[in-house]
Scaffold this motif. Sequence first.
Motif, PDB file in Angstrom:
ATOM      1  N   ALA A 166       0.833  -1.211   0.000  1.00 16.63           N
ATOM      2  CA  ALA A 166       0.000   0.000   0.000  1.00 16.63           C
ATOM      3  C   ALA A 166       0.864   1.256   0.000  1.00 16.63           C
ATOM      4  O   ALA A 166       0.665   2.167  -0.814  1.00 16.63           O
ATOM      5  N   ILE A 167       1.826   1.314   0.904  1.00 16.40           N
ATOM      6  CA  ILE A 167       2.687   2.492   0.995  1.00 16.40           C
ATOM      7  C   ILE A 167       3.719   2.511  -0.132  1.00 16.40           C
ATOM      8  O   ILE A 167       4.088   3.579  -0.629  1.00 16.40           O
ATOM      9  N   ASP A 168       4.169   1.331  -0.569  1.00 16.84           N
ATOM     10  CA  ASP A 168       5.184   1.302  -1.614  1.00 16.84           C
ATOM     11  C   ASP A 168       4.600   1.554  -3.001  1.00 16.84           C
ATOM     12  O   ASP A 168       5.169   2.325  -3.776  1.00 16.84           O
ATOM     13  N   LEU A 169       3.472   0.933  -3.330  1.00 18.57           N
ATOM     14  CA  LEU A 169       2.935   1.029  -4.685  1.00 18.57           C
ATOM     15  C   LEU A 169       1.630   1.809  -4.799  1.00 18.57           C
ATOM     16  O   LEU A 169       1.503   2.676  -5.665  1.00 18.57           O
ATOM     17  N   ALA A 170       0.662   1.515  -3.942  1.00 16.32           N
ATOM     18  CA  ALA A 170      -0.654   2.147  -4.076  1.00 16.32           C
ATOM     19  C   ALA A 170      -0.567   3.666  -4.005  1.00 16.32           C
ATOM     20  O   ALA A 170      -1.340   4.377  -4.652  1.00 16.32           O
ATOM     21  N   ILE A 171       0.386   4.165  -3.247  1.00 14.43           N
ATOM     22  CA  ILE A 171       0.500   5.612  -3.048  1.00 14.43           C
ATOM     23  C   ILE A 171       0.784   6.346  -4.358  1.00 14.43           C
ATOM     24  O   ILE A 171       0.411   7.504  -4.525  1.00 14.43           O
ATOM     25  N   HIS A 172       1.414   5.659  -5.325  1.00 16.86           N
ATOM     26  CA  HIS A 172       1.630   6.255  -6.649  1.00 16.86           C
ATOM     27  C   HIS A 172       0.299   6.673  -7.271  1.00 16.86           C
ATOM     28  O   HIS A 172       0.116   7.812  -7.702  1.00 16.86           O
ATOM     29  N   ASP A 173      -0.614   5.714  -7.338  1.00 20.79           N
ATOM     30  CA  ASP A 173      -1.878   5.957  -8.031  1.00 20.79           C
ATOM     31  C   ASP A 173      -2.807   6.853  -7.229  1.00 20.79           C
ATOM     32  O   ASP A 173      -3.590   7.610  -7.810  1.00 20.79           O
ATOM     33  N   ILE A 174      -2.729   6.776  -5.920  1.00 17.68           N
ATOM     34  CA  ILE A 174      -3.515   7.682  -5.088  1.00 17.68           C
ATOM     35  C   ILE A 174      -3.121   9.125  -5.376  1.00 17.68           C
ATOM     36  O   ILE A 174      -3.974  10.014  -5.509  1.00 17.68           O
ATOM     37  N   ASP A 175      -1.831   9.382  -5.503  1.00 15.92           N
ATOM     38  CA  ASP A 175      -1.389  10.732  -5.845  1.00 15.92           C
ATOM     39  C   ASP A 175      -1.864  11.125  -7.243  1.00 15.92           C
ATOM     40  O   ASP A 175      -2.268  12.279  -7.458  1.00 15.92           O
ATOM     41  N   ILE A 176      -1.852  10.190  -8.179  1.00 22.76           N
ATOM     42  CA  ILE A 176      -2.328  10.485  -9.529  1.00 22.76           C
ATOM     43  C   ILE A 176      -3.828  10.780  -9.525  1.00 22.76           C
ATOM     44  O   ILE A 176      -4.298  11.693 -10.223  1.00 22.76           O
ATOM     45  N   PHE A 177      -4.599  10.042  -8.736  1.00 20.33           N
ATOM     46  CA  PHE A 177      -6.025  10.334  -8.620  1.00 20.33           C
ATOM     47  C   PHE A 177      -6.241  11.756  -8.097  1.00 20.33           C
ATOM     48  O   PHE A 177      -7.092  12.503  -8.612  1.00 20.33           O
ATOM     49  N   ASN A 178      -5.490  12.139  -7.068  1.00 18.00           N
ATOM     50  CA  ASN A 178      -5.605  13.499  -6.537  1.00 18.00           C
ATOM     51  C   ASN A 178      -5.300  14.531  -7.618  1.00 18.00           C
ATOM     52  O   ASN A 178      -5.958  15.564  -7.725  1.00 18.00           O
ATOM     53  N   TYR A 179      -4.283  14.235  -8.412  1.00 16.61           N
ATOM     54  CA  TYR A 179      -3.842  15.124  -9.489  1.00 16.61           C
ATOM     55  C   TYR A 179      -4.906  15.242 -10.574  1.00 16.61           C
ATOM     56  O   TYR A 179      -5.209  16.330 -11.066  1.00 16.61           O
ATOM     57  N   ILE A 180      -5.497  14.118 -10.941  1.00 18.13           N
ATOM     58  CA  ILE A 180      -6.494  14.103 -12.013  1.00 18.13           C
ATOM     59  C   ILE A 180      -7.813  14.727 -11.577  1.00 18.13           C
ATOM     60  O   ILE A 180      -8.404  15.546 -12.285  1.00 18.13           O
ATOM     61  N   PHE A 181      -8.284  14.350 -10.395  1.00 16.30           N
ATOM     62  CA  PHE A 181      -9.583  14.811  -9.936  1.00 16.30           C
ATOM     63  C   PHE A 181      -9.571  16.268  -9.484  1.00 16.30           C
ATOM     64  O   PHE A 181     -10.602  16.935  -9.506  1.00 16.30           O
ATOM     65  N   GLU A 182      -8.399  16.730  -9.028  1.00 19.26           N
ATOM     66  CA  GLU A 182      -8.291  18.084  -8.453  1.00 19.26           C
ATOM     67  C   GLU A 182      -9.386  18.281  -7.415  1.00 19.26           C
ATOM     68  O   GLU A 182     -10.089  19.296  -7.365  1.00 19.26           O
ATOM     69  N   SER A 183      -9.539  17.291  -6.563  1.00 12.77           N
ATOM     70  CA  SER A 183     -10.611  17.258  -5.582  1.00 12.77           C
ATOM     71  C   SER A 183     -10.109  16.538  -4.342  1.00 12.77           C
ATOM     72  O   SER A 183      -9.038  15.925  -4.350  1.00 12.77           O
ATOM     73  N   HIS A 184     -10.869  16.638  -3.268  1.00 14.80           N
ATOM     74  CA  HIS A 184     -10.475  15.999  -2.016  1.00 14.80           C
ATOM     75  C   HIS A 184     -11.301  14.743  -1.777  1.00 14.80           C
ATOM     76  O   HIS A 184     -12.522  14.746  -1.976  1.00 14.80           O
ATOM     77  N   PRO A 185     -10.668  13.638  -1.342  1.00 13.75           N
ATOM     78  CA  PRO A 185     -11.427  12.424  -1.045  1.00 13.75           C
ATOM     79  C   PRO A 185     -12.242  12.587   0.232  1.00 13.75           C
ATOM     80  O   PRO A 185     -11.822  13.266   1.167  1.00 13.75           O
ATOM     81  N   THR A 186     -13.400  11.962   0.237  1.00 18.45           N
ATOM     82  CA  THR A 186     -14.280  12.047   1.409  1.00 18.45           C
ATOM     83  C   THR A 186     -14.365  10.714   2.156  1.00 18.45           C
ATOM     84  O   THR A 186     -14.474  10.697   3.370  1.00 18.45           O
ATOM     85  N   THR A 187     -14.318   9.604   1.410  1.00 22.41           N
ATOM     86  CA  THR A 187     -14.382   8.283   2.045  1.00 22.41           C
ATOM     87  C   THR A 187     -13.435   7.317   1.347  1.00 22.41           C
ATOM     88  O   THR A 187     -13.117   7.468   0.163  1.00 22.41           O
ATOM     89  N   VAL A 188     -13.014   6.306   2.082  1.00 21.37           N
ATOM     90  CA  VAL A 188     -12.165   5.261   1.506  1.00 21.37           C
ATOM     91  C   VAL A 188     -12.546   3.912   2.115  1.00 21.37           C
ATOM     92  O   VAL A 188     -12.858   3.826   3.304  1.00 21.37           O
ATOM     93  N   TYR A 211     -14.537  10.937  -4.022  1.00 22.87           N
ATOM     94  CA  TYR A 211     -14.089  12.325  -3.915  1.00 22.87           C
ATOM     95  C   TYR A 211     -15.274  13.271  -3.772  1.00 22.87           C
ATOM     96  O   TYR A 211     -16.407  12.919  -4.105  1.00 22.87           O
ATOM     97  N   ASP A 212     -14.972  14.488  -3.274  1.00 22.74           N
ATOM     98  CA  ASP A 212     -16.085  15.402  -2.988  1.00 22.74           C
ATOM     99  C   ASP A 212     -16.738  15.962  -4.251  1.00 22.74           C
ATOM    100  O   ASP A 212     -17.779  16.624  -4.165  1.00 22.74           O
ATOM    101  N   ASN A 213     -16.158  15.699  -5.424  1.00 20.38           N
ATOM    102  CA  ASN A 213     -16.834  16.080  -6.663  1.00 20.38           C
ATOM    103  C   ASN A 213     -17.677  14.939  -7.225  1.00 20.38           C
ATOM    104  O   ASN A 213     -18.221  15.036  -8.329  1.00 20.38           O
ATOM    105  N   GLY A 214     -17.769  13.845  -6.458  1.00 24.69           N
ATOM    106  CA  GLY A 214     -18.594  12.707  -6.853  1.00 24.69           C
ATOM    107  C   GLY A 214     -17.860  11.613  -7.598  1.00 24.69           C
ATOM    108  O   GLY A 214     -18.406  10.528  -7.818  1.00 24.69           O
ATOM    109  N   ALA A 215     -16.629  11.850  -8.004  1.00 20.83           N
ATOM    110  CA  ALA A 215     -15.865  10.854  -8.750  1.00 20.83           C
ATOM    111  C   ALA A 215     -15.404   9.724  -7.831  1.00 20.83           C
ATOM    112  O   ALA A 215     -15.229   9.909  -6.628  1.00 20.83           O
ATOM    113  N   LEU A 216     -15.209   8.564  -8.427  1.00 17.82           N
ATOM    114  CA  LEU A 216     -14.745   7.390  -7.701  1.00 17.82           C
ATOM    115  C   LEU A 216     -13.404   6.923  -8.257  1.00 17.82           C
ATOM    116  O   LEU A 216     -13.161   7.012  -9.462  1.00 17.82           O
ATOM    117  N   SER A 217     -12.556   6.411  -7.383  1.00 17.62           N
ATOM    118  CA  SER A 217     -11.318   5.770  -7.834  1.00 17.62           C
ATOM    119  C   SER A 217     -11.282   4.356  -7.295  1.00 17.62           C
ATOM    120  O   SER A 217     -11.689   4.097  -6.165  1.00 17.62           O
TER     121      SER A 217
END
Length: 317
Positions: A166-188, A211-217
Motif C-alpha cells: 500500500a505504501i510502496d505502490l498504491a500511493i503512486h496511483d492515489i497521488d495520480i487520482f488526486n492530481y487528475i480529480f483536483e478534488s479531495h477524497p471524502t471516504t475510503v 471524492y467530494d466532486n462525486g468521482a470514484l477511484s
Amino acid sequence: MKQTNVGVIGVGSMGYNHVRIYSELENTNLMAISDMMRGTLDKVSKEFNTIGYVDYDNILKLDDIEIVNICVPTVYHYNVVMDAIEAGKNVLVEKPIALEISEAQKMIDAAKDAGVTLATGHVERFNPAVRVAKQLIEDGEIGEIVTANSKRLGPFPPRIRDVGVAIDLAIHDIDIFNYIFESHPTTVFANMSSKLANCEFEDHAEIMTKYDNGALSILETNWLTPYKKRQLNITGVDGIISVDYGNQTVTLYKENNQVKNVKVKNKEPLKEELKSFVNAVNTKTEPEVSGLDGFKALKIVKAAMQSSKEQRLVHLD
C-alpha cells in the motif's frame, strides 16, 4: 548557466538513478553522496567521480550544497529530512514522504519555518503519458470524470522490507487520482492482506475512494503477479482515456467506436522530476509535487490501511 550543488543521501536502487541524472544535468553539480553500505557507496562514488560519506551529516555540513535528495528506506525519512531542513537544505524526499502522518506534518512545518523547499518524489506525476492524459481531461475530451481505476501489479521486490504494497505502490496511483480529480477524497474503503510467506506486511490491496466532486477511484495493487502491469483508465461521460505508465502510451476511446492513439513524447519521468525540482529551488517557486501533496497521499493510504484493518468505510476530513 547557474550550477546548483546537489547531494544524494541513499544511493541504492532508486538513489543510484538520482545520482546518475544529476551527473547528466547541465545545471547541476553532484558534490557528494552518502550511503550506510560501504560497498555500495564506494562503487557509486567511483563510477560518478564524486565524494562519498557513510555518515550523511558530512553532506549536510557542506555549505555549498543547496539541494539534498533523500532516497533512504522509508523508516529513516523523518530523521534524515528533519536534519537536512535544520541544516538549511532544500529537500526532495522519495515517496512516501514519511512513515507516519504526524511525521509528514512536522516536516512540512519545519521546511516552512526554515524557508526551504520540500518536495515529495511522486515520479508518476512526471510521466509524459500522465501529462497528456491530464491535458485531454482539461480540454474536455471525455467530459465530466466519473471513475478512474488503476492496476499496479508485479512480483515481490526483496529490497522492500520496511513497508507493504500500500505504501510502496498504491500511493503512486492515489497521488495520480488526486492530481487528475483536483478534488479531495471524502471516504475510503479497502481490503488488504498478506499471502506471501516472505512478506510481513500486506502484499495485495484493493482500495476504493470517493471524492467530494462525486468521482470514484478504484485501485488494485499487489506483489503477487509474475509480470509487471501499470495501467490507468479514466472514464468520463463522453469517453475513456487509457494510460500505460510503463510504455508511456495514451489511447482515447470515444462514442461510435472511435479510437485514437494519442501522441506522447517519451521522456524519463525521474529526469523530468529532478529538473522540475531544481527549477523550483532556483526560482523560489512551489514544487510541482510539494510536501503537502505527499502528506495528502500518505493520509489516504493510512486511511485505507485503517479501513482494511477495521473492515469499515473510513471518512476523511
